[in-house]
Design an enzyme around this catalytic site. Structure first.
Site, PDB file in Angstrom:
ATOM      1  N   HIS A 340      39.265  87.161  26.526  1.00 48.85           N
ATOM      2  CA  HIS A 340      38.261  86.904  25.491  1.00 48.85           C
ATOM      3  C   HIS A 340      38.608  85.598  24.777  1.00 48.85           C
ATOM      4  O   HIS A 340      39.692  85.454  24.213  1.00 48.85           O
ATOM      5  CB  HIS A 340      38.221  88.060  24.502  1.00 48.85           C
ATOM      6  N   ALA A 341      37.697  84.637  24.800  1.00 48.40           N
ATOM      7  CA  ALA A 341      37.984  83.305  24.267  1.00 48.40           C
ATOM      8  C   ALA A 341      38.238  83.355  22.768  1.00 48.40           C
ATOM      9  O   ALA A 341      37.547  84.048  22.026  1.00 48.40           O
ATOM     10  CB  ALA A 341      36.828  82.360  24.575  1.00 48.40           C
ATOM     11  N   HIS A 370      32.033  75.684  20.792  1.00 49.46           N
ATOM     12  CA  HIS A 370      32.159  76.690  19.732  1.00 49.46           C
ATOM     13  C   HIS A 370      33.613  76.878  19.308  1.00 49.46           C
ATOM     14  O   HIS A 370      33.942  76.829  18.122  1.00 49.46           O
ATOM     15  CB  HIS A 370      31.584  78.028  20.204  1.00 49.46           C
ATOM     16  N   GLU A 371      34.498  77.133  20.271  1.00 52.57           N
ATOM     17  CA  GLU A 371      35.896  77.420  19.937  1.00 52.57           C
ATOM     18  C   GLU A 371      36.561  76.236  19.235  1.00 52.57           C
ATOM     19  O   GLU A 371      37.338  76.415  18.294  1.00 52.57           O
ATOM     20  CB  GLU A 371      36.683  77.806  21.193  1.00 52.57           C
ATOM     21  N   HIS A 374      36.318  76.143  15.499  1.00 51.43           N
ATOM     22  CA  HIS A 374      37.356  76.835  14.744  1.00 51.43           C
ATOM     23  C   HIS A 374      38.561  75.924  14.526  1.00 51.43           C
ATOM     24  O   HIS A 374      39.104  75.829  13.428  1.00 51.43           O
ATOM     25  CB  HIS A 374      37.828  78.081  15.496  1.00 51.43           C
ATOM     26  N   GLU A 398      32.496  81.021  12.258  1.00 54.65           N
ATOM     27  CA  GLU A 398      31.797  81.127  13.543  1.00 54.65           C
ATOM     28  C   GLU A 398      30.667  80.103  13.646  1.00 54.65           C
ATOM     29  O   GLU A 398      30.350  79.628  14.746  1.00 54.65           O
ATOM     30  CB  GLU A 398      31.234  82.541  13.712  1.00 54.65           C
ATOM     31  N   HIS A 499      35.286  93.573  20.368  1.00 53.86           N
ATOM     32  CA  HIS A 499      35.538  93.498  18.930  1.00 53.86           C
ATOM     33  C   HIS A 499      35.771  94.864  18.289  1.00 53.86           C
ATOM     34  O   HIS A 499      36.325  94.942  17.190  1.00 53.86           O
ATOM     35  CB  HIS A 499      34.372  92.783  18.243  1.00 53.86           C
ATOM     36  N   TYR A 509      29.188  87.142  13.033  1.00 52.91           N
ATOM     37  CA  TYR A 509      28.438  86.501  14.115  1.00 52.91           C
ATOM     38  C   TYR A 509      26.937  86.504  13.814  1.00 52.91           C
ATOM     39  O   TYR A 509      26.227  85.569  14.181  1.00 52.91           O
ATOM     40  CB  TYR A 509      28.732  87.182  15.449  1.00 52.91           C
TER      41      TYR A 509
END
Length: 600
Positions: A340-341, A370-371, A374, A398, A499, A509
């Protein structure tokens, strides 16, 4: 959907500051500040230990690494929960605004605080690590092969055989029942800890993290959902009709809910993989991002380098060399890992990393952007005090990368970086917007209902015996979905979503899917964009990037409406940016749905 890590723990439990004030005397503001300063210093000193133990377990799942992580997180939980209880002693003390905010954040620091009794923190940590690892190492048999979740996701994305889809969907969900008992224990321990901190239950603790009353926050998410629900129902109606056209009444009736395994995603949270089934008959897309990436020779590292290039184009400094040395960018062949990324900040300074099993496709092209959001957020607020080293709220964390992702998927951006020679004309707007809606709009009700279910678990409304029936009641209510067949009595389908066993709050999210469009609309206004919102790319816009970074640098130091206002000029969440972005598609869907019996 992805999660970032913000961890703090203890190598050894430090001695606590003496109880505030003389016996029976009201604590002074100076004592409150001294307490907060010590708590921050202790938690910051412990942070690398838990972060690194968690990283090793996530990238090398063994009995030993699970033990190490459980030990670290137990010490973290025990220490932080004790500090949170201590913080309550300063309620009502006339402290300065910064100390007041830190005291509040300290009480909200843990997602699942351990109860205040010997052994509880260790028990909670052991269960949490076991749940995460059980999910991440889950496998099932199908067609004579042993399949991982990655394998199953590929089949659901590509197969158009309803019998195969049903078998693989049920196969993955079969890994979850063994987690139900552990999950019930985790919920009970977490509730006991939350009540010890003065919260009604863990759900109330989670809802208190948004600078408003827990009930007011629940109402706020209802308000945002009401802004976009009519559009979702329009999309649902259209997709259901196309599935009926393809599979017939026996598989997917033209009325009622949609069969969850037909939507191209294990949890039917995004539907973009079935674009080929639902694409418009009168307009086609002239390119496939999947094919472009392959034809241009992209590999996983080049995907991440491209994502980094977006952030540097708006004024961010390049990622540190340690990012490239220490990140897990592809799935190792020799060991079990958590695929899971996620994005990680291991030292609250510069040791930022991502952990992904990256594939060269459009989904992971977006995920990379996206990542990294963060990571760049983490680095932006690195000079804040420890308790402010976080997003304005978890939805912000997010939404940052999702906002960049909105530009990254535009043909405008694909042309800017050489993936497309020429951006297509307006005749391809409907195909583009439909692809986007299948992921962005289809996700919204799922983003809302996962925590709605957990709030029911924490409040006692859903019991272990009714976990599954309550899960599907909410999936029907919000998403209009049904399982492919009657579920077994021991099913624990919520546990088949990462999750839930990983105990990561999910409303973030949903919020991110609202905020990202607010950020996008504000950014496009700032650069003077005159065209439709869905074609705007903020790539290479350094003036916008400077204002954006100013919001990121605030971290959690101010209530989130102030952070929102700093970049957008707006003080509340507003889903009108979502409906504005998709208006041409919604108008088109209304025409397509003429004569259909929409709803479920």
């Amino acid at each position: 959907m992805k999660s970032h890590l913000l961890a703090a723990t203890a190598v050894a439990l430090f001695a606590f500051a003496p109880a505030a004030g003389a016996q029976g005397a009201k604590p002074t503001p100076a004592e409150a500040k001294a307490f907060v300063d010590k708590a921050e210093a202790d938690l910051a000193a412990f942070n690398q230990y838990v972060a690194k133990s968690s990283w090793v377990r996530a990238t090398y799942i063994t009995e030993d690494t699970q033990w190490l992580e459980a030990k670290a997180t137990a010490e973290q939980n025990e220490l932080t929960a004790r500090y949170a209880r201590e913080a309550a002693k300063y309620d009502g003390v006339a402290v300065d605004p910064v100390t007041a905010r830190k005291l509040k954040l300290l009480k909200l620091f843990l997602v699942s605080p351990a109860p205040d009794r010997p052994g509880a923190a260790a028990e909670l940590a052991t269960i949490a690590t076991r749940l995460d690892s059980t999910f991440s190492s889950g496998k099932f048999q199908y067609g004579g092969k042993t399949l991982t979740l990655n394998d199953a996701e590929d089949i659901l994305a590509k197969s158009r055989d309803p019998a195969e889809l049903k078998a693989v969907w049920e196969g993955w969900h079969s890994v979850a029942p063994q987690m139900r008992g552990d999950y019930a224990k985790l919920a009970a321990l977490s509730n006991e800890g939350a009540k010890g901190l003065g919260f009604k239950d863990t759900g109330a603790l989670w809802r208190s993290n948004y600078d408003m009353d827990p009930d007011a926050f629940a109402a706020e998410t209802d308000r945002l959902w009401s802004q976009v629900e009519p559009f979702y129902r329009n999309l649902h109606c259209y997709v259901r009709a196309r599935l009926n056209d393809k599979y017939g009444d026996a598989v997917q009736p033209r009325k009622g809910p949609i069969r969850a395994d037909l939507l191209g995603n294990m949890w039917a949270q995004q539907w973009g993989n079935i674009y080929d089934v639902v694409q418009p008959k009168t307009a086609t897309s002239s390119y496939s991002l999947d094919k472009l990436l392959v034809s241009k020779g992209y590999d996983p590292t080049k995907m991440v380098k491209t994502g980094e290039g977006f952030y540097t184009s708006i004024g961010q400094s390049p990622l540190p060399e340690t990012f490239w040395q220490r990140s897990m960018i592809t799935r190792p062949k020799d060991r079990e890992v958590v695929c899971h990324a996620s994005a990680w900040d291991l030292d609250d300074r510069d040791d930022i990393r991502i952990k992904m099993c990256t594939k060269v496709d459009a989904d992971d092209f977006y995920t990379v952007h996206h990542e990294l959001g963060h990571n760049f957020y983490q680095r932006a607020y690195k000079d804040q005090p420890f308790l402010f080293k976080n997003g304005a709220n978890d939805g912000f964390h997010e939404a940052i990368g999702d906002f960049i992702g909105l530009s990254a998927l535009t043909p405008t951006y694909l042309q800017q970086i050489g993936l497309l020679d020429k951006a297509p004309g307006a005749d391809e707007d409907i195909p583009f917007l439909l692809k986007m809606a299948l992921d962005k709009i289809a996700f919204l009700p799922f983003g809302l209902m996962v925590d709605r279910w957990r709030w029911e678990v924490f409040s006692g409304q859903a019991t272990p015996e009714t976990y599954n029936s309550e899960w599907w009641k909410l999936r029907l209510k919000y998403q209009g979905l049904t399982p492919p067949a009657e579920r077994p009595a021991d099913a624990f389908d919520a546990g088949a979503k990462y999750h839930v066993p990983a105990n990561v709050p999910y409303t973030r999210y949903f919020l991110a899917h609202i905020y990202q469009f607010q950020f996008h609309r504000a950014a496009c206004r700032q650069i003077g964009w005159k065209g439709p919102l869905h074609r705007c790319s903020v790539y290479d816009q350094k003036a916008m990037g400077q204002k954006f970074n100013a919001m990121l640098e605030m971290g959690a130091s101010k209530p989130w409406p102030q952070a929102m206002e700093a970049f957008t000029g707006e003080k509340t969440g507003d889903a009108s940016a979502v409906t504005a972005y998709f208006k041409p598609l919604n108008d088109w869907l209304t025409i397509q749905n003429k004569g259909e019996s929409c709803g479920w």
